[in-house]
Design a protein around this motif. Structure first.
Motif, short mmCIF file in Angstrom:
data_model
loop_
_atom_site.label_atom_id
_atom_site.label_comp_id
_atom_site.label_asym_id
_atom_site.label_seq_id
_atom_site.Cartn_x
_atom_site.Cartn_y
_atom_site.Cartn_z
N LEU A 3 0.81 -1.22 0.00
CA LEU A 3 0.00 0.00 0.00
C LEU A 3 0.84 1.27 0.00
O LEU A 3 0.30 2.37 -0.09
N GLY A 4 2.17 1.14 0.14
CA GLY A 4 3.04 2.30 0.17
C GLY A 4 3.09 2.99 1.52
O GLY A 4 3.47 4.15 1.62
N ARG A 5 2.72 2.28 2.58
CA ARG A 5 2.75 2.82 3.95
C ARG A 5 3.79 2.03 4.73
O ARG A 5 3.47 1.02 5.37
N HIS A 6 5.01 2.47 4.66
CA HIS A 6 6.12 1.70 5.21
C HIS A 6 6.04 1.58 6.72
O HIS A 6 6.00 2.58 7.42
N PRO A 7 6.03 0.33 7.22
CA PRO A 7 5.92 0.11 8.66
C PRO A 7 7.23 0.35 9.39
O PRO A 7 8.30 0.22 8.81
N PRO A 8 7.12 0.68 10.69
CA PRO A 8 8.35 0.79 11.48
C PRO A 8 9.00 -0.58 11.61
O PRO A 8 8.33 -1.60 11.56
N GLY A 9 10.30 -0.60 11.75
CA GLY A 9 11.02 -1.86 11.91
C GLY A 9 11.20 -2.63 10.63
O GLY A 9 11.43 -3.82 10.63
N THR A 10 11.09 -1.94 9.47
CA THR A 10 11.25 -2.61 8.19
C THR A 10 12.15 -1.79 7.29
O THR A 10 12.31 -0.59 7.46
N VAL A 11 12.70 -2.47 6.33
CA VAL A 11 13.43 -1.82 5.24
C VAL A 11 12.69 -2.24 3.99
O VAL A 11 12.53 -3.43 3.72
#
Length: 146
Positions: A135-143
């Motif tokens: 969805l293009g909503r980058h989660p925290p704790g990810t690359v």
């Protein structure tokens, strides 16, 4: 010495309708307890469309022809749904699909039903890293890499 990274490849559907997306409740793996895209790992010899058609039948009771252009995604998850540190590389492809009929109640070892998630007002903290990446909503704790 740390443990080896876990890698997973899957084939998924993005099914949207009027500002909502159809997601499944995960019951195992790093996304346990979160909403995730319907789909999963190919079985030996399966094409991506065959994998997606099988997974949609297993998880949602849907019979859909998986045709169109699959788009790749790649996300490195460093924290599980419980907050534990992990080294999980999730690679996949996603296909946009439309529904002709509603999902049916089914029993799946990977999921506990489904829900239509409202993309305008829903709390995105319940979404898997794969969903947020697609969805293009980058989660925290990810690359994230597209």
């Amino acid at each position: 010495m740390g443990s080896a990274p876990q890698c997973h490849f899957g084939v998924y559907a993005r099914i949207r309708d009027a500002g909502r997306i159809l997601l499944v409740h995960k019951t195992r793996g790093p996304y346990t307890g979160l909403l995730d895209l319907p789909g999963g790992r190919p079985e030996p010899g399966e094409t991506w469309p065959q994998t997606l058609e099988r997974e949609l039948q297993e998880e949602l009771g849907l019979t859909i022809s998986a045709t169109g252009a699959f788009r790749p995604f790649d996300v490195h998850v460093q924290q599980s749904s419980t907050g534990a540190p992990i080294d999980f590389h999730h690679h996949g492809v996603v296909l946009d699909l439309a529904l002709a009929s509603p999902p049916a109640p089914v029993t799946s070892p990977d999921t506990a039903g489904y829900e239509w998630f409202d993309l305008r007002t829903g709390d995105t903290t319940c979404l898997s890293a794969a969903v947020r990446t697609v969805l293009g909503r980058h989660p925290p704790g990810t690359v994230n890499r597209q």
